[in-house]
Design a protein around this motif. Structure first.
Motif, PDB file in Angstrom:
ATOM      1  N   VAL A  72      -2.966  -0.559   5.039  1.00  7.94           N
ATOM      2  CA  VAL A  72      -1.572  -0.449   5.927  1.00  7.94           C
ATOM      3  C   VAL A  72      -0.654  -1.366   5.330  1.00  7.94           C
ATOM      4  O   VAL A  72       0.452  -0.944   5.166  1.00  7.94           O
ATOM      5  CB  VAL A  72      -1.801  -0.580   7.287  1.00  7.94           C
ATOM      6  N   LEU A  73      -0.914  -2.492   5.202  1.00  8.71           N
ATOM      7  CA  LEU A  73      -0.094  -3.437   4.567  1.00  8.71           C
ATOM      8  C   LEU A  73       0.491  -3.123   2.924  1.00  8.71           C
ATOM      9  O   LEU A  73       1.625  -3.063   2.914  1.00  8.71           O
ATOM     10  CB  LEU A  73      -0.680  -4.914   4.326  1.00  8.71           C
ATOM     11  N   GLY A  74      -0.373  -2.433   2.647  1.00  8.91           N
ATOM     12  CA  GLY A  74       0.205  -1.800   1.123  1.00  8.91           C
ATOM     13  C   GLY A  74       1.074  -0.485   1.347  1.00  8.91           C
ATOM     14  O   GLY A  74       2.291  -0.752   0.711  1.00  8.91           O
ATOM     15  N   TRP A  75       0.931   0.021   2.320  1.00  7.86           N
ATOM     16  CA  TRP A  75       2.229   1.172   2.736  1.00  7.86           C
ATOM     17  C   TRP A  75       3.473   0.731   2.880  1.00  7.86           C
ATOM     18  O   TRP A  75       4.433   0.947   2.733  1.00  7.86           O
ATOM     19  CB  TRP A  75       1.568   2.080   3.697  1.00  7.86           C
ATOM     20  N   VAL A  76       3.155  -0.536   4.111  1.00  6.85           N
ATOM     21  CA  VAL A  76       4.508  -1.024   4.472  1.00  6.85           C
ATOM     22  C   VAL A  76       5.355  -1.862   3.067  1.00  6.85           C
ATOM     23  O   VAL A  76       6.594  -1.663   3.213  1.00  6.85           O
ATOM     24  CB  VAL A  76       4.299  -2.068   5.483  1.00  6.85           C
TER      25      VAL A  76
ATOM     26  N   PHE B  31      -0.254   7.135  11.052  1.00  7.81           N
ATOM     27  CA  PHE B  31       0.278   7.509  12.282  1.00  7.81           C
ATOM     28  C   PHE B  31       0.184   6.308  13.349  1.00  7.81           C
ATOM     29  O   PHE B  31       1.110   6.354  14.167  1.00  7.81           O
ATOM     30  CB  PHE B  31      -0.082   8.983  12.652  1.00  7.81           C
ATOM     31  N   HIS B  32      -0.855   5.855  13.408  1.00  2.00           N
ATOM     32  CA  HIS B  32      -1.062   4.992  14.737  1.00  2.00           C
ATOM     33  C   HIS B  32      -0.856   3.891  14.134  1.00  2.00           C
ATOM     34  O   HIS B  32      -0.256   2.729  14.968  1.00  2.00           O
ATOM     35  CB  HIS B  32      -2.580   5.072  14.879  1.00  2.00           C
ATOM     36  N   ALA B  33      -0.960   3.158  12.999  1.00  7.39           N
ATOM     37  CA  ALA B  33      -0.400   1.755  12.671  1.00  7.39           C
ATOM     38  C   ALA B  33       0.882   1.649  12.227  1.00  7.39           C
ATOM     39  O   ALA B  33       1.385   0.286  12.137  1.00  7.39           O
ATOM     40  CB  ALA B  33      -1.608   1.516  11.549  1.00  7.39           C
ATOM     41  N   VAL B  34       1.456   2.615  11.840  1.00  8.53           N
ATOM     42  CA  VAL B  34       2.878   2.456  11.226  1.00  8.53           C
ATOM     43  C   VAL B  34       3.792   3.160  12.282  1.00  8.53           C
ATOM     44  O   VAL B  34       4.814   2.730  12.723  1.00  8.53           O
ATOM     45  CB  VAL B  34       3.111   2.764   9.595  1.00  8.53           C
TER      46      VAL B  34
END
Ligand code: MSP
Length: 517
Positions: free
Chosen positions: A192-196, A269-272
């Protein structure tokens, strides 16, 4: 004093088809956690449900010649039926076609709109219908194939309403920094950190061409994007009968959720998206998002087209509910991918349930019934020297289950089962009886029964009906089992047992097969 609340959710499953083992897996895991929290005295709300809008579902209904609503009603009832078979004790069943849900989604949309985080623009991109998600060209196989579903993406061009996700880049990063446990397990967090880090992009939250959905309050020629709609399905069913239908009432008791349990494929969807939607609407964020792994069968991806599937109904029919619950929670580390094969399934049931646990219970009850008329008092509660092991087991069980390491929680219980079998065999109470060492035999049997009583409580969240069978054979009224947590430990409940006749709690699987032929 009112109890502390605990709110756990499973995903809301798409109703394009009947439930499969993937949906059963998440729901069983959530149920185990919810049952554990109830044992610990929490006021638990466990929500599961169905995600019923969007083009995929509209088409599925069409293919069957049904109206979309009749189709959704039918499949939603199939989910409820399977949850009953699997002994899933949910508190709320969310359906995104319910009237309350529509009102709540529109209120949520209006808040985000008023806060200036929704705008109109043209969208041109690629869409995967089975995922109900937009795809970046760089992520596709052969230029136009979705890597998840291996189906062609569609070219998509519409005037849409967008959610200004990019505005939340810094706030979301900041939230992750301040809440390091928000995304679990830790290896999912890195993803998730990578996507952000790549940069959050605004995305369309309405569809012009999709009719099966909730109308946009500001433009009824469009419907709300199925994911924007579905995530709010974690809120709408929290309303009580008679409540005025609004977000404030829905969020009054259980929000923010303690944990959303989901599969790794729907993490973004849930974490971002969801945290940013909540920030925009001005509401608190969930405490935790836990992304579990994927199940394969015989080492291969499951899929209807290849025929490589596990039918949950067949499995329950053949082996029973607790065997199914047990296998997936004990065999697969929760978080990691895991495999199912018939052979490992049968081995696991035979060795862990029929042999190690079932035989220990059966042998000790038979000895007590045959030699002591079913009655045993405590003559020395630590002859087997397992008192400390029991205490350590309870502590590490608790630590693991609180971290959602469900397999580890079961593993420590089975280490206790193994240690008890060994101590039982080494001490051989049947020999003690023959040699006239009655007090020692009683001490050995009392301690074994006490450990089995403790185990019956610890396994309750995982294999509830086996737990009740054990507890009843040990001579207790199953009604008191749910308030037993404080009686964990040797000698903590009673110094005396009056047991029932021992009946096998798990027949070995070959036995069953032989009986059938
Ligand atoms: N409708 C959305 C969720 C909306 S939540 C607000 C959705 N539905 S789904 O039916 O496609 O998937 C539901 C869950 O099943 C997901 O968590 C997904 O990870 C899980 N699984 C689907 N196949 C699976 C396996 N083979 N193994 C384990 N879980 C899998 O996504």
């Amino acid at each position: 004093m009112s109890k502390e609340t605990f709110y756990i959710t499973s995903p809301l499953y798409y109703v394009n088809d009947v439930p499969h083992i993937g949906s059963a897996y998440t729901t069983i895991a959530c149920d185990a956690v919810a049952r554990y929290k109830r044992l610990r005295g929490f006021d638990v709300c466990f929500l599961t449900g169905t995600d019923e809008h969007g083009q995929k579902i509209f088409k599925a209904a069409n293919d069957k010649g049904m109206t979309p609503q009749a189709h959704c009603d039918f499949i939603a009832s199939k989910f409820q039926e399977l949850w009953k078979l699997l002994d899933i004790k949910y508190d709320k069943f969310s359906r995104t076609t319910s009237k309350n849900h529509e009102v709540i989604v529109q209120e949520f949309f209006n808040r985000v709109y008023k806060n200036g985080d929704i705008y109109e623009a043209n969208y041109e991109g690629l869409y995967c219908e089975p995922c109900e998600d937009f795809k970046a060209a760089k992520d596709l196989l052969e230029g136009n194939i979705c890597p998840v579903h291996k189906t062609k993406v569609q070219e998509y061009k519409e005037k849409n309403y967008f959610f200004a996700l990019s505005k939340f880049q810094d706030r979301l990063s900041d939230y992750f920094d301040k809440n390091p446990d928000f995304i679990q397990p830790s290896y999912r967090k890195n993803e998730v950190l990578g996507w952000v880090k790549e940069g959050l992009k605004d995305f369309p939250i309405s569809r012009q061409s999709v009719k099966w959905g909730i109308p946009l309050p500001v433009d009824t020629s469009q419907t709300i994007y199925v994911w924007f709609d579905a995530l709010i399905g974690y809120l709408s069913p929290l309303l009580n009968d008679g409540d005025l239908v609004n977000l404030e009432n829905a969020m009054k008791k259980y929000w923010p959720s303690s944990v959303h349990v989901i599969g790794k494929d729907i993490l973004r969807f849930h974490a971002v998206y969801w945290p940013c939607m909540l920030m925009s609407a001005g509401y608190p964020l969930p405490e935790k998002v836990f992304g579990h792994g994927f199940l394969t069968k015989d080492g291969e991806k499951m899929g209807k087209s290849t025929g490589n599937i596990i039918d949950p109904y067949e499995l329950i029919n053949e082996f029973g509910t607790d065997a199914v619950r047990f296998y997936f929670l004990k065999e697969v580390a929760f978080g990691k991918d895991g495999d199912f094969s018939r052979e490992t399934f049968i081995n696991r049931i035979n060795s862990d349930l029929a042999n190690n646990l079932g035989n220990l219970l059966n042998r000790s009850l038979n000895l007590v019934n045959k030699n002591f008329n079913g009655e045993i008092e405590n003559t020395n509660s630590d002859l087997l020297s397992l008192k400390i092991k029991v205490e350590e087991t309870i502590k590490s069980y608790e630590k693991h289950i609180e971290n959602l390491d469900l397999k580890d929680a079961l593993d420590v219980v089975w280490q206790l089962v193994d240690a008890t079998n060994k101590a039982f065999n080494d001490n051989a109470p049947w020999k003690m009886i023959k040699e006239g060492k009655v007090n020692e035999a009683k001490a050995c049997l009392y301690e074994t029964l006490e450990i089995l009583r403790n185990i019956s409580i610890l396994v309750n969240p995982f294999i509830p009906s086996t737990s009740v069978k054990m507890y009843e054979q040990l001579g207790f009224d199953s009604f008191s089992l749910t308030s037993e947590w404080d009686c964990l430990g040797i000698g903590k409940k009673s110094q005396f047992f009056k047991v029932l006749e021992g009946k096998p709690i798990f027949p070995r699987v070959e036995d069953k097969m032989q009986k059938a032929v």
